[in-house]
Write an enzyme that holds these catalytic residues in place. Sequence first.
Site, PDB file in Angstrom:
ATOM      1  N   LYS A   1     -13.906   2.185  -3.268  1.00  0.00           N
ATOM      2  CA  LYS A   1     -14.969   2.430  -2.280  1.00  0.00           C
ATOM      3  C   LYS A   1     -16.144   3.142  -2.953  1.00  0.00           C
ATOM      4  CE  LYS A   1     -11.413   3.126   1.239  1.00  0.00           C
ATOM      5  NZ  LYS A   1     -10.734   4.084   2.079  1.00  0.00           N
TER       6      LYS A   1
ATOM      7  N   HIS B   1       5.594 -26.891   3.370  1.00  0.00           N
ATOM      8  CA  HIS B   1       4.705 -27.957   2.892  1.00  0.00           C
ATOM      9  C   HIS B   1       3.662 -27.410   1.928  1.00  0.00           C
ATOM     10  CE1 HIS B   1       6.523 -30.623   5.791  1.00  0.00           C
ATOM     11  NE2 HIS B   1       6.460 -29.628   6.650  1.00  0.00           N
TER      12      HIS B   1
ATOM     13  N   GLU C   1       0.848  -1.205   0.000  1.00  0.00           N
ATOM     14  CA  GLU C   1       0.000   0.000   0.000  1.00  0.00           C
ATOM     15  C   GLU C   1       0.882   1.255   0.000  1.00  0.00           C
ATOM     16  OE1 GLU C   1      -2.885   1.279   3.227  1.00  0.00           O
ATOM     17  OE2 GLU C   1      -4.313   0.451   1.812  1.00  0.00           O
TER      18      GLU C   1
HETATM   19  O1  F6P Z   1      -8.679   1.206   2.193  1.00  0.00           O
HETATM   20  C1  F6P Z   1      -7.372   1.375   2.625  1.00  0.00           C
HETATM   21  C2  F6P Z   1      -7.311   2.070   3.937  1.00  0.00           C
HETATM   22  O2  F6P Z   1      -7.520   3.411   3.730  1.00  0.00           O
HETATM   23  C3  F6P Z   1      -6.001   1.811   4.656  1.00  0.00           C
HETATM   24  O3  F6P Z   1      -4.999   2.673   4.315  1.00  0.00           O
HETATM   25  C4  F6P Z   1      -6.426   1.913   6.083  1.00  0.00           C
HETATM   26  O4  F6P Z   1      -5.491   1.337   6.946  1.00  0.00           O
HETATM   27  C5  F6P Z   1      -7.750   1.188   6.036  1.00  0.00           C
HETATM   28  O5  F6P Z   1      -8.318   1.580   4.817  1.00  0.00           O
HETATM   29  C6  F6P Z   1      -8.685   1.491   7.163  1.00  0.00           C
HETATM   30  O6  F6P Z   1      -9.007   2.842   7.222  1.00  0.00           O
HETATM   31  P1  F6P Z   1      -9.658   3.477   8.509  1.00  0.00           P
HETATM   32  O7  F6P Z   1      -8.732   3.285   9.633  1.00  0.00           O
HETATM   33  O8  F6P Z   1      -9.868   4.913   8.166  1.00  0.00           O
HETATM   34  O9  F6P Z   1     -10.960   2.766   8.747  1.00  0.00           O
END
Ligand code: F6P
Length: 545
Positions: free
Chosen positions: A509, A385, A354
Amino acid sequence: MDFPRHDTDTARAAHQALREHAQQTGERHLAALFEDDAQRFERLSRSGCGLLADISKQRLTTETLSLLSELARARGLQSWIECLFKGEDVNWTEQRPAMHWRLRDTKDRAPDVHAQLARMERMVDRILRGQWRGCEGDAITDVVNVGVGGSDLGPLMASFALSEQRPPRGHRPRVHFVSSMDGSQVAPLLQELNPATTLIVVSSKSFTTVDTLTNAATARGWLEREMPGRNGAVLRCHFVGISAQPERMSRWGIHEDNQLQFWEWVGGRYSLWSAIGLPIALTIGMQGFRELLAGAHDMDRHFQDTPWQDNLPVMMGLVDVWNLNFLNITARAVLPYDGRLKHLPSYVEQLEMESNGKSVTRAGENVTHHTCPVIWGEVGPNAQHAFYQLLHQGTQPVACEFIVAARHDRLNADGSEFKQLEDQHQLTLANCLAQSRLLALGEHALPADLELPAFKRYRGNQPSTTLMLDELSPRHLGSLLALYEHKVFVQAVLWGINPFDQWGVEMGKVIATDMIQVLESGQGGDNLDASSRALAERARRLNQD
Ligand code: F6P
């Protein structure tokens, strides 16, 4: 802030020198490199902060490291390290600093950081002493961390890794983790728990992540159903929130007294050092958590103060750049030889991929070389394994990373030595060392007179680093994790990319929200490609049957 320029004539010349060097050295078999130099281990291993990093099984020489250092110099690594620790806006796409290191600087801790740590300590103390009561007056026996990504992987990995340690006082609750958005973790877990003694910790930096908010809503519904007529008491007694967004926590219903905060300048995948580490503190106690911070701080100091030739994050960052950009090794396997580090591979996958899975430089141009390798991993002895066949006899080079603790003391309840477990530790160590040896040397590690048919042969030359911890204590784990963090930063500087944003995951998202509409109402499917439309239609039909 005027950051050092990335691509200069010197950098291009250093790159060219490395390409030429790779054509000679990179082609040499590791067995030959070991034969050339009896001092190879001494020359190519370094220690610090309770860790030893052995890179002598990498396909390189000390000259390679010098040339890589030239490249790092030309890319302005030193100034970048200074920028990081001065709190400059190294996260330039979001115009903010990356100051996770500040969370572990015990001497110079800013009042805001100190206040949250003290607040966390009070919370931990009340839970461990049984003074935090559910709405029916019971002490807490189970804590459920609801989070995802950095709000899950770090605390899960470290709590699991250190669970043999116990808080010096009080009664440790069972700590559970729920992350997957489909409810397949939360549903069976809630069936097993007693609502009256369960505390839900909603961990989300943004407090908008749908995965987390959906699981949290399910948990809330369960608690309210199981303990009806309690009005606000369920929220007041059974929910803690951890976020950089206090107003959103309040809007969701987390009582102000139950909120722990951290800050925008802590990236999600760098956040286990903040209040996001609450599950770790509940597992090992606050003193243990402070030890973890201290170990990370040791590595922060090491990274800033140690000359590059002895600097662990710099050295490991250079090795990864060498493997990827000059030897064209595009995969890396993370292989802990310790069941306690079972979740380390997933944590490293997020931290590295990431952070450095990027292809646009600070100048807004496409990179001209690969950035992060593909990383995966598994507990080493189990992976032996499963996928070691590919490592030993497959067609692709894979850089391997062995992580092992030299000591693992385990005692019986009466304090005597637990002999069988001692033996199991020795067996694990032996496997770790034997595998890295066979991967590196191939048949050179076997008796000379052994004649093998082609399908039984071991070509070797699979490069690896071994990270040996003196022991898996909170302090050494802290150092190890900070080593990974800083190594990622070193790589990002050499690649000219921003390791602190994650724009590549944001759009997923948004478009998932549009897809829900298609699934629920069948509307909006016309704009989709044929595959997505047909899949959505099929799922919709099957859900209606
Ligand atoms: O979708 C990736 C992300 O933004 C990560 O970088 C982060 O750790 C995770 O989602 C969770 O985000 P949050 O802590 O804002 O719920």
